[in-house]
Design a protein around this motif. Structure first.
Motif, PDB file in Angstrom:
ATOM      1  N   ASN A  39       0.880  -1.125  -0.015  1.00  9.01           N
ATOM      2  CA  ASN A  39      -0.199   0.149   0.064  1.00  9.01           C
ATOM      3  C   ASN A  39       0.946   1.208  -0.033  1.00  9.01           C
ATOM      4  O   ASN A  39       0.307   2.407   0.339  1.00  9.01           O
ATOM      5  CB  ASN A  39      -0.961  -0.004   1.223  1.00  9.01           C
ATOM      6  N   ALA A  40       2.157   1.206  -0.326  1.00  7.24           N
ATOM      7  CA  ALA A  40       3.105   2.117  -0.195  1.00  7.24           C
ATOM      8  C   ALA A  40       3.346   2.820  -1.476  1.00  7.24           C
ATOM      9  O   ALA A  40       3.691   2.026  -2.304  1.00  7.24           O
ATOM     10  CB  ALA A  40       4.347   1.734   0.577  1.00  7.24           C
ATOM     11  N   SER A  41       2.925   4.065  -1.555  1.00 10.19           N
ATOM     12  CA  SER A  41       3.209   4.666  -2.842  1.00 10.19           C
ATOM     13  C   SER A  41       4.667   5.353  -2.644  1.00 10.19           C
ATOM     14  O   SER A  41       5.269   5.662  -1.820  1.00 10.19           O
ATOM     15  CB  SER A  41       2.204   5.926  -3.504  1.00 10.19           C
ATOM     16  N   ASN A  42       5.204   5.642  -4.025  1.00  3.06           N
ATOM     17  CA  ASN A  42       6.575   6.420  -3.952  1.00  3.06           C
ATOM     18  C   ASN A  42       6.398   7.476  -3.122  1.00  3.06           C
ATOM     19  O   ASN A  42       7.345   8.281  -2.500  1.00  3.06           O
ATOM     20  CB  ASN A  42       6.958   6.800  -5.309  1.00  3.06           C
ATOM     21  N   GLY A  43       5.292   8.322  -3.191  1.00  2.00           N
ATOM     22  CA  GLY A  43       5.096   9.535  -2.296  1.00  2.00           C
ATOM     23  C   GLY A  43       5.322   9.222  -0.893  1.00  2.00           C
ATOM     24  O   GLY A  43       5.700  10.039  -0.230  1.00  2.00           O
ATOM     25  N   ASP A  44       4.766   7.997  -0.443  1.00  2.00           N
ATOM     26  CA  ASP A  44       4.946   7.884   1.140  1.00  2.00           C
ATOM     27  C   ASP A  44       6.333   7.741   1.326  1.00  2.00           C
ATOM     28  O   ASP A  44       6.781   8.055   2.497  1.00  2.00           O
ATOM     29  CB  ASP A  44       4.219   6.441   1.295  1.00  2.00           C
ATOM     30  N   VAL A  45       7.012   7.027   0.428  1.00  2.00           N
ATOM     31  CA  VAL A  45       8.588   6.700   0.670  1.00  2.00           C
ATOM     32  C   VAL A  45       9.500   7.971   0.576  1.00  2.00           C
ATOM     33  O   VAL A  45      10.408   8.103   1.476  1.00  2.00           O
ATOM     34  CB  VAL A  45       8.858   5.710  -0.356  1.00  2.00           C
ATOM     35  N   ILE A  46       9.500   8.761  -0.590  1.00  2.00           N
ATOM     36  CA  ILE A  46      10.470   9.684  -0.760  1.00  2.00           C
ATOM     37  C   ILE A  46       9.999  10.944  -0.995  1.00  2.00           C
ATOM     38  O   ILE A  46      10.772  11.858  -0.768  1.00  2.00           O
ATOM     39  CB  ILE A  46      11.582   9.066  -1.528  1.00  2.00           C
ATOM     40  N   VAL A 136       3.264   2.465   9.521  1.00  2.00           N
ATOM     41  CA  VAL A 136       2.206   1.405   9.312  1.00  2.00           C
ATOM     42  C   VAL A 136       1.240   2.134   8.408  1.00  2.00           C
ATOM     43  O   VAL A 136       0.498   3.262   8.599  1.00  2.00           O
ATOM     44  CB  VAL A 136       1.344   0.892  10.629  1.00  2.00           C
ATOM     45  N   ILE A 137       0.887   1.716   7.056  1.00  2.00           N
ATOM     46  CA  ILE A 137       0.043   2.230   6.026  1.00  2.00           C
ATOM     47  C   ILE A 137      -1.074   1.343   5.955  1.00  2.00           C
ATOM     48  O   ILE A 137      -0.971  -0.068   5.463  1.00  2.00           O
ATOM     49  CB  ILE A 137       0.708   2.513   4.850  1.00  2.00           C
ATOM     50  N   GLY A 138      -2.441   1.685   6.135  1.00  2.96           N
ATOM     51  CA  GLY A 138      -3.685   1.064   6.004  1.00  2.96           C
ATOM     52  C   GLY A 138      -4.338   1.771   4.755  1.00  2.96           C
ATOM     53  O   GLY A 138      -4.391   2.776   4.329  1.00  2.96           O
ATOM     54  N   ASP A 139      -4.917   0.767   3.940  1.00  2.00           N
ATOM     55  CA  ASP A 139      -5.573   1.122   2.623  1.00  2.00           C
ATOM     56  C   ASP A 139      -6.860   1.738   2.864  1.00  2.00           C
ATOM     57  O   ASP A 139      -7.640   1.359   3.855  1.00  2.00           O
ATOM     58  CB  ASP A 139      -5.552  -0.318   1.907  1.00  2.00           C
ATOM     59  N   GLY A 140      -7.221   2.789   2.352  1.00  2.00           N
ATOM     60  CA  GLY A 140      -8.411   3.692   2.510  1.00  2.00           C
ATOM     61  C   GLY A 140      -9.682   2.837   2.188  1.00  2.00           C
ATOM     62  O   GLY A 140     -10.757   3.274   2.656  1.00  2.00           O
ATOM     63  N   PHE A 141      -9.459   2.027   1.230  1.00  2.26           N
ATOM     64  CA  PHE A 141     -10.608   1.342   0.665  1.00  2.26           C
ATOM     65  C   PHE A 141     -10.835   0.084   1.460  1.00  2.26           C
ATOM     66  O   PHE A 141     -12.018  -0.503   1.480  1.00  2.26           O
ATOM     67  CB  PHE A 141     -10.513   0.987  -0.670  1.00  2.26           C
ATOM     68  N   ASN A 142      -9.784  -0.746   1.668  1.00  4.65           N
ATOM     69  CA  ASN A 142      -9.834  -1.738   2.241  1.00  4.65           C
ATOM     70  C   ASN A 142      -8.868  -2.079   3.824  1.00  4.65           C
ATOM     71  O   ASN A 142      -7.869  -2.242   3.637  1.00  4.65           O
ATOM     72  CB  ASN A 142      -9.523  -2.978   1.655  1.00  4.65           C
ATOM     73  N   PRO A 143      -9.535  -1.865   4.947  1.00  2.00           N
ATOM     74  CA  PRO A 143      -8.626  -1.587   6.125  1.00  2.00           C
ATOM     75  C   PRO A 143      -8.097  -2.856   6.502  1.00  2.00           C
ATOM     76  O   PRO A 143      -7.066  -3.047   7.350  1.00  2.00           O
ATOM     77  CB  PRO A 143      -9.901  -1.079   7.312  1.00  2.00           C
TER      78      PRO A 143
END
Length: 178
Positions: A39-46, A136-143
């Motif tokens: 669930n991690a996008s590049n935006g989350d990472v860097i 910890v990253i939770g998906d907004g569509f599927n927790p």
């Protein structure tokens, strides 16, 4: 890290993001919103920079549950994107009132829909600053979909400026030598 992901590289040069896969031997320009793993996008990472990419409005003080399931008194901020490079259109961010560390974030897309929820935890001293070493990253569509990003083995290295271009990515090794 799965063996299928070894050797893959990301390079951010200002607001341009490049991805290199050693199997294809090609550097591809990417969007900060594209997924990296789970669930991690590049935006989350860097590419998330709450200070440079967003304007903030204080919405109040709330008691929330942090990433370690402890109750914390937090400032609630609403962040709005100030440029097209911001990974999310809007973010709700809870910041620990005691020490000003981010505790939790809700990230929204252009449509206003919740895309993900992140909890910042396992704070440690890294390079003379206390930083979260887990997100910890939770998906907004599927927790039920959760990604745990763990950062470790930080190293300071002096790198030649010539390395910071997409043409150099095929020459990179984990030891930083050609």
């Amino acid at each position: 890290m799965p063996s299928t992901d070894r050797g893959k590289l990301l390079l951010r040069n200002d607001n341009i993001l490049w991805f290199y896969d050693p199997k294809s031997k090609v550097s591809v320009r990417m969007s900060p919103r594209q997924r990296l793993l789970g669930n991690a996008s590049n935006g989350d990472v860097i590419t998330s920079n709450f200070t440079l990419d967003y304007s903030a409005v204080l919405e109040g003080v709330e008691t929330i549950t942090d990433g370690d399931r402890n109750s914390r008194l937090a400032w609630k901020l609403r962040l709005k994107a100030t440029n097209e490079f911001a990974p999310y259109k809007q973010v709700e961010l809870w910041v620990d009132k005691e020490n000003d560390r981010p505790l939790k974030g809700k990230f929204y897309g252009n449509s206003g829909k919740l895309l993900k929820v992140a909890w910042y935890r396992n704070w440690k001293m890294v390079f003379d600053r206390i930083r979260p070493t887990e997100v910890v990253i939770g998906d907004g569509f599927n927790p039920n979909k959760i990604t745990l990003m763990q950062m470790s083995q930080y190293q300071k290295k002096t790198l030649p400026l010539s390395w910071f271009n997409k043409e150099w990515l095929p020459h990179f090794t984990s030891q930083g030598e050609q």
